[in-house]
Structures are given as C-alpha cells and as structure tokens.
Motif scaffolding. Structure first.
Motif, PDB file in Angstrom:
ATOM      1  N   HIS A  10     -17.494  40.378   9.312  1.00 51.00           N
ATOM      2  CA  HIS A  10     -16.872  41.400  10.146  1.00 51.00           C
ATOM      3  C   HIS A  10     -16.340  40.773  11.437  1.00 51.00           C
ATOM      4  CE1 HIS A  10     -16.469  45.615  11.720  1.00 51.00           C
ATOM      5  NE2 HIS A  10     -16.435  44.922  12.841  1.00 51.00           N
ATOM      6  N   LYS A  11     -17.178  39.988  12.062  1.00 40.77           N
ATOM      7  CA  LYS A  11     -16.798  39.376  13.338  1.00 40.77           C
ATOM      8  C   LYS A  11     -15.662  38.362  13.149  1.00 40.77           C
ATOM      9  CE  LYS A  11     -18.643  36.896  17.377  1.00 40.77           C
ATOM     10  NZ  LYS A  11     -17.317  36.366  17.634  1.00 40.77           N
ATOM     11  N   GLN A  12     -15.799  37.552  12.111  1.00 45.32           N
ATOM     12  CA  GLN A  12     -14.780  36.525  11.852  1.00 45.32           C
ATOM     13  C   GLN A  12     -13.398  37.154  11.656  1.00 45.32           C
ATOM     14  OE1 GLN A  12     -15.495  34.232   8.278  1.00 45.32           O
ATOM     15  NE2 GLN A  12     -14.280  32.504   9.008  1.00 45.32           N
ATOM     16  N   LEU A  13     -13.350  38.218  10.855  1.00 47.85           N
ATOM     17  CA  LEU A  13     -12.069  38.861  10.572  1.00 47.85           C
ATOM     18  C   LEU A  13     -11.530  39.600  11.799  1.00 47.85           C
ATOM     19  CD1 LEU A  13     -10.054  39.186   8.331  1.00 47.85           C
ATOM     20  CD2 LEU A  13     -11.327  41.161   7.478  1.00 47.85           C
ATOM     21  N   ALA A  14     -12.411  40.349  12.458  1.00 44.58           N
ATOM     22  CA  ALA A  14     -11.979  41.105  13.646  1.00 44.58           C
ATOM     23  C   ALA A  14     -11.474  40.151  14.729  1.00 44.58           C
ATOM     24  CB  ALA A  14     -13.121  41.974  14.163  1.00 44.58           C
ATOM     25  N   ASP A  15     -12.121  39.004  14.883  1.00 41.26           N
ATOM     26  CA  ASP A  15     -11.696  38.034  15.902  1.00 41.26           C
ATOM     27  C   ASP A  15     -10.310  37.471  15.603  1.00 41.26           C
ATOM     28  OD1 ASP A  15     -13.949  38.409  17.393  1.00 41.26           O
ATOM     29  OD2 ASP A  15     -14.949  36.546  16.813  1.00 41.26           O
ATOM     30  N   ILE A  16     -10.017  37.232  14.315  1.00 39.74           N
ATOM     31  CA  ILE A  16      -8.668  36.753  13.951  1.00 39.74           C
ATOM     32  C   ILE A  16      -7.653  37.857  14.212  1.00 39.74           C
ATOM     33  CG2 ILE A  16      -7.178  36.005  12.048  1.00 39.74           C
ATOM     34  CD1 ILE A  16      -9.650  34.665  10.791  1.00 39.74           C
ATOM     35  N   GLN A  17      -7.977  39.080  13.757  1.00 36.83           N
ATOM     36  CA  GLN A  17      -7.039  40.199  13.900  1.00 36.83           C
ATOM     37  C   GLN A  17      -6.668  40.451  15.353  1.00 36.83           C
ATOM     38  OE1 GLN A  17      -9.443  43.147  11.893  1.00 36.83           O
ATOM     39  NE2 GLN A  17      -8.313  42.926   9.964  1.00 36.83           N
ATOM     40  N   ARG A  18      -7.649  40.269  16.239  1.00 31.68           N
ATOM     41  CA  ARG A  18      -7.427  40.577  17.649  1.00 31.68           C
ATOM     42  C   ARG A  18      -7.031  39.358  18.483  1.00 31.68           C
ATOM     43  NH1 ARG A  18      -9.166  45.609  18.906  1.00 31.68           N
ATOM     44  NH2 ARG A  18      -9.932  46.729  17.102  1.00 31.68           N
ATOM     45  N   GLY A  19      -6.728  38.267  17.794  1.00 33.71           N
ATOM     46  CA  GLY A  19      -6.254  37.078  18.493  1.00 33.71           C
ATOM     47  C   GLY A  19      -7.333  36.379  19.305  1.00 33.71           C
ATOM     48  N   ARG A  20      -8.615  36.625  18.961  1.00 38.55           N
ATOM     49  CA  ARG A  20      -9.714  35.983  19.695  1.00 38.55           C
ATOM     50  C   ARG A  20     -10.169  34.702  19.020  1.00 38.55           C
ATOM     51  NH1 ARG A  20     -12.485  41.696  20.318  1.00 38.55           N
ATOM     52  NH2 ARG A  20     -13.274  41.170  18.259  1.00 38.55           N
ATOM     53  N   ALA A  21      -9.642  34.447  17.807  1.00 37.63           N
ATOM     54  CA  ALA A  21     -10.016  33.234  17.079  1.00 37.63           C
ATOM     55  C   ALA A  21      -8.777  32.638  16.444  1.00 37.63           C
ATOM     56  CB  ALA A  21     -11.055  33.561  16.009  1.00 37.63           C
ATOM     57  N   GLU A  22      -8.883  31.384  16.075  1.00 39.51           N
ATOM     58  CA  GLU A  22      -7.780  30.684  15.420  1.00 39.51           C
ATOM     59  C   GLU A  22      -7.388  31.457  14.152  1.00 39.51           C
ATOM     60  OE1 GLU A  22      -7.125  26.838  12.619  1.00 39.51           O
ATOM     61  OE2 GLU A  22      -9.133  27.478  13.238  1.00 39.51           O
ATOM     62  N   ASP A  23      -6.097  31.380  13.815  1.00 36.06           N
ATOM     63  CA  ASP A  23      -5.529  32.162  12.713  1.00 36.06           C
ATOM     64  C   ASP A  23      -5.085  31.198  11.609  1.00 36.06           C
ATOM     65  OD1 ASP A  23      -4.072  33.953  11.137  1.00 36.06           O
ATOM     66  OD2 ASP A  23      -2.358  33.987  12.495  1.00 36.06           O
ATOM     67  N   PRO A  24      -6.025  30.729  10.767  1.00 37.61           N
ATOM     68  CA  PRO A  24      -5.727  29.614   9.863  1.00 37.61           C
ATOM     69  C   PRO A  24      -4.668  29.927   8.811  1.00 37.61           C
ATOM     70  CG  PRO A  24      -7.860  30.592   9.323  1.00 37.61           C
ATOM     71  CD  PRO A  24      -7.410  31.230  10.598  1.00 37.61           C
ATOM     72  N   PHE A  25      -4.456  31.192   8.487  1.00 32.64           N
ATOM     73  CA  PHE A  25      -3.504  31.527   7.421  1.00 32.64           C
ATOM     74  C   PHE A  25      -2.190  32.128   7.941  1.00 32.64           C
ATOM     75  CE2 PHE A  25      -7.687  31.564   5.378  1.00 32.64           C
ATOM     76  CZ  PHE A  25      -7.447  30.797   4.246  1.00 32.64           C
ATOM     77  N   GLY A  26      -2.003  32.155   9.268  1.00 35.68           N
ATOM     78  CA  GLY A  26      -0.774  32.749   9.808  1.00 35.68           C
ATOM     79  C   GLY A  26      -0.676  34.240   9.526  1.00 35.68           C
ATOM     80  N   TRP A  27      -1.796  34.936   9.640  1.00 36.29           N
ATOM     81  CA  TRP A  27      -1.851  36.370   9.324  1.00 36.29           C
ATOM     82  C   TRP A  27      -1.437  37.248  10.501  1.00 36.29           C
ATOM     83  CZ3 TRP A  27      -7.373  35.945   6.830  1.00 36.29           C
ATOM     84  CH2 TRP A  27      -7.237  35.538   5.487  1.00 36.29           C
ATOM     85  N   VAL A  28      -1.570  36.715  11.714  1.00 38.54           N
ATOM     86  CA  VAL A  28      -1.318  37.537  12.899  1.00 38.54           C
ATOM     87  C   VAL A  28       0.175  37.526  13.195  1.00 38.54           C
ATOM     88  CG1 VAL A  28      -1.821  37.824  15.351  1.00 38.54           C
ATOM     89  CG2 VAL A  28      -3.642  37.117  13.775  1.00 38.54           C
ATOM     90  N   HIS A  29       0.775  38.703  13.112  1.00 42.31           N
ATOM     91  CA  HIS A  29       2.219  38.850  13.232  1.00 42.31           C
ATOM     92  C   HIS A  29       2.528  39.444  14.603  1.00 42.31           C
ATOM     93  CE1 HIS A  29       6.252  40.053  11.478  1.00 42.31           C
ATOM     94  NE2 HIS A  29       6.169  40.881  12.493  1.00 42.31           N
ATOM     95  N   ARG A  30       2.978  38.580  15.504  1.00 47.85           N
ATOM     96  CA  ARG A  30       3.193  39.014  16.871  1.00 47.85           C
ATOM     97  C   ARG A  30       4.438  39.909  16.985  1.00 47.85           C
ATOM     98  NH1 ARG A  30       0.828  36.311  21.422  1.00 47.85           N
ATOM     99  NH2 ARG A  30       1.573  37.442  23.213  1.00 47.85           N
ATOM    100  N   VAL A  31       4.295  40.996  17.711  1.00 49.30           N
ATOM    101  CA  VAL A  31       5.416  41.930  17.893  1.00 49.30           C
ATOM    102  C   VAL A  31       5.954  41.844  19.329  1.00 49.30           C
ATOM    103  CG1 VAL A  31       6.140  44.350  17.781  1.00 49.30           C
ATOM    104  CG2 VAL A  31       4.419  43.484  16.176  1.00 49.30           C
ATOM    105  N   LEU A  32       5.038  41.763  20.295  1.00 47.45           N
ATOM    106  CA  LEU A  32       5.433  41.755  21.714  1.00 47.45           C
ATOM    107  C   LEU A  32       4.631  40.690  22.454  1.00 47.45           C
ATOM    108  CD1 LEU A  32       5.389  45.615  22.273  1.00 47.45           C
ATOM    109  CD2 LEU A  32       7.437  44.195  22.363  1.00 47.45           C
TER     110      LEU A  32
END
Ligand SMILES: *Cc1c(COP(=O)(O)O)cnc(C)c1O
Length: 365
Positions: A343-365
C-alpha cells in the motif's frame, strides 16, 4: 483505438463557479464522490460523423429524452482514476494510458465506438487544468476523475445506439473507507455471481455494478463490509470483490491472484502490484484460488495475508471471511505487513514521494 481524433476542445468557463470560501469548506472533508468541481467535459458521437463538439463547460444536468437507449438497455461504460498533488505543487495522474486502453476495450465489448487514447488523456488534462483549484492537498486526498460514455440515441429498438455522449466529471475525495486503512470483512455470496465466461466481467460497465447491488446488500445484512464472488461455473474459485481485485500472500512471501480469464476486471492497481512485486524479486502467481484453499491456508498459516485492491482504496486488507456455513479470519484478522508495505509503496509512487521505476506518473501541471 490508435490515432488521434484530431479534436480541439472548445472551452466555455463556468460563469458562476463556487466561491473560494465555499470551496475551501467543501475540500476540508470531501468524503468520497459527494462533491464535484465546476466543470465537465463533453464529446458527442454520431454514426457517420464520428466524435464531435468536444467541450469543457460548466457542470450541469444533462437533458435526456425518456427514450434514450441507455435508460432501457444500459449501454454504458466508465473509468475511474485519480489526479494527485505532487510534493512540488504540480499535478499528476497515475497510468492514464492504461485507463484509456481499458476504456476502449470496454467500448468494444459493449458495441460502442472507441475514443482514441490521445483524446481520452487530453480530456482528463482539460478538466484538471480548468478545475485545478479543486485538487485537495491532504495526505490521503486526491481528485477522482470519472470518464464515462453512454448510448444517447432516442430509440427503443435493440441494437447498438447510433449516438453517444462521452463525459468527464471530477470529484475531490478523501480516503475511500473513512477512518483510513483498516481490515474489511467479506461475505462469500451463495446466491449471486458477478460474471460468467463470455459475459461482461472484464468490461467496466455500469450493468455489472447494478447486478451486484443485491449481493452487496446481502453482505451488509450478514454483518460484512463487502461481497466477494465465486466463479460462476463451479462456484468454487475466488473471482473478485465486485469493485476490487483480490490478492493472497503466502507464508514464503509469494503473492497469488486470480488470473484474467475474462470474468474479472483487469485492474490497473492489480497490474501495478504484480509489476512492482516482480521487480522487487517477489514471486507472483496468477492462478485460481478456491475458497477451500483460502480457508485451509488461513487455518494452517500457509496464507498469511489477503487484500483487495483498486484505484479508489488502493490496497485494503481483508481480515475476515464469512459464508453461509463458514467463517474464518486471515492470521489475526489485522492488517498484514506485506499488504501495508505494498500500500505504502504504491501510494508513494502515485503521489510522487518515491522513485517511479516504470514511468507510471503522468505529469499534467
Ligand atoms: C475498476 C474495478 C476494479 C479495480 O480496477 P483499478 O484499475 O485497479 O481501479 C476491480 N474490479 C472491478 C469490478 C472494477 O470495476
């Protein structure tokens, strides 16, 4: 599915948006799916014309003829994903391309026209940009995005509609389950199934949810939080929760989750957990798990943890399982260690608090 629709959005700002003070009050404790932003996206479709009139406009009721096809035959699909405030104040979505592809697949299953991946993602950018002030900044908060499409033709004949309306609405949300992450109890329904082979189980359509409401009511009557479905053919294997996919954690750390055979919804959270766990060297098995295996494994200690996952709640521990003639807890019925770590690992990636190894975080602004 591929190739843009070459649509240029017409922007018509809401002439009477919610005031700053009122919005701040609403964002203080948004709940889930109760409050909405000032705008919506609409795109129309007609056979022979394709997608047309893409607009960003004031959120408002949709005038609807009583003979609109969707009201009679339920030709409707939807998606759900979140936009998050990043630590630097920017805004990002999580894997919107995966939602776009799934939306197109759902459309295909329901004999509806497909929107291009590019237009789907652009429509999300549009609503985030215009309603940026509605993005909550709280720890577990986000802007829930709800793209959907329905058959809008005025016609009572049974065939695919020749007209559709695609919309995106947005809802600032706090945690899905109030009180934060805590274990839920699940009811194994003896009466209902969610999806049969050849049915619509893998499509994100409103009809699947309508069909599940009685089962969910049965779960509540039996003192449980959520319903869990068995496969329709043998009534033996765990399918999913009706809105969330299921994982089991074995005593050696292996993750097990039911395979995608067409009856369960291919969750993006499910896929993300499989990819993250595999990268971290954890064994992941996609195979059927029977209710019997779940019970025996929980008693013997072979199954240490179980959890449900989906965009709305990310990862939710399952503490107790109840059926017509049986009841058991998983370990001590609490929140498992690996469950909470995922839960923590995924939430941290989603919220930009952890490294994003798969390029999942799609920046809008
Ligand atoms: C949306 C949904 C899920 C979870 O999918 P995510 O992409 O992880 O949000 C699981 N089951 C059903 C039936 C769903 O509709």
């Amino acid at each position: 599915m591929s190739g843009g629709d070459n649509l240029e959005f017409e922007i018509r700002p809401n002439p009477a948006p919610v005031g700053d003070a009122e919005r701040a009050a609403l964002l203080h404790n948004p709940g889930f799916g109760r409050i909405f932003t000032d705008h919506m996206v609409t795109i129309r479709y007609a056979d022979g014309k394709g997608w047309y009139e893409p607009r960003v406009e004031a959120r408002a009721p949709i005038p609807m003829d009583p003979a609109s096809a969707v009201l009679h035959y339920a030709q409707e699909i939807f998606e759900g994903l979140k936009a998050y405030t990043l630590p630097d104040g920017g805004v990002a979505m999580f894997r919107p391309d995966a939602n776009a592809i799934r939306f197109a697949q759902s459309a295909q299953r329901m004999a509806m026209p497909q929107l291009s991946v590019e237009t789907f993602i652009e429509s999300l950018h549009q609503i985030i940009k215009i309603d940026r002030s509605w993005l909550p900044t709280g720890e577990d908060s986000s802007l829930y995005l709800r793209p959907f499409a329905y058959a809008s033709e005025v016609f009572l004949g049974v065939r695919p509609s020749m007209e559709y309306l695609y919309l995106v609405i947005a809802s600032p949300v706090g945690p899905y389950f109030s009180g934060g992450v805590k274990p839920v109890s699940v009811w194994v329904t003896p009466d209902y199934t969610r999806a049969a082979p050849g049915g619509t189980g893998a499509a994100k359509c409103g009809g699947n949810y309508a069909a599940g409401l009685s089962a969910q009511a049965e779960a509540i009557e039996n003192g449980c939080d959520q319903v869990v479905y068995l496969d329709a053919l043998e009534r033996k294997y765990i399918d999913e929760l009706g809105g969330m996919n299921v994982f089991f954690v074995l005593d050696d750390g292996t993750l097990v989750t039911p395979p995608l055979t067409g009856t369960i919804l291919p969750g993006i959270t499910r896929d993300s957990i499989i990819k993250l766990a595999t990268r971290d060297g954890r064994r992941v098995e996609e195979r059927p798990v029977s209710l019997e295996e779940w019970h025996k494994g929980s008693v013997s200690g072979r199954i240490r943890e179980a959890f449900a996952c989906g965009t709305a709640a990310v990862v939710t521990p399952i503490g107790k399982v109840k059926s017509a003639d049986d009841e058991f807890t998983i370990a001590d019925g609490g929140s498992g260690e690996i469950t909470m770590a995922l839960h923590k690992q995924l939430a941290d990636i989603q919220r930009g608090r952890a490294e994003d190894p798969f390029g999942w975080v799609h920046r809008v602004l």
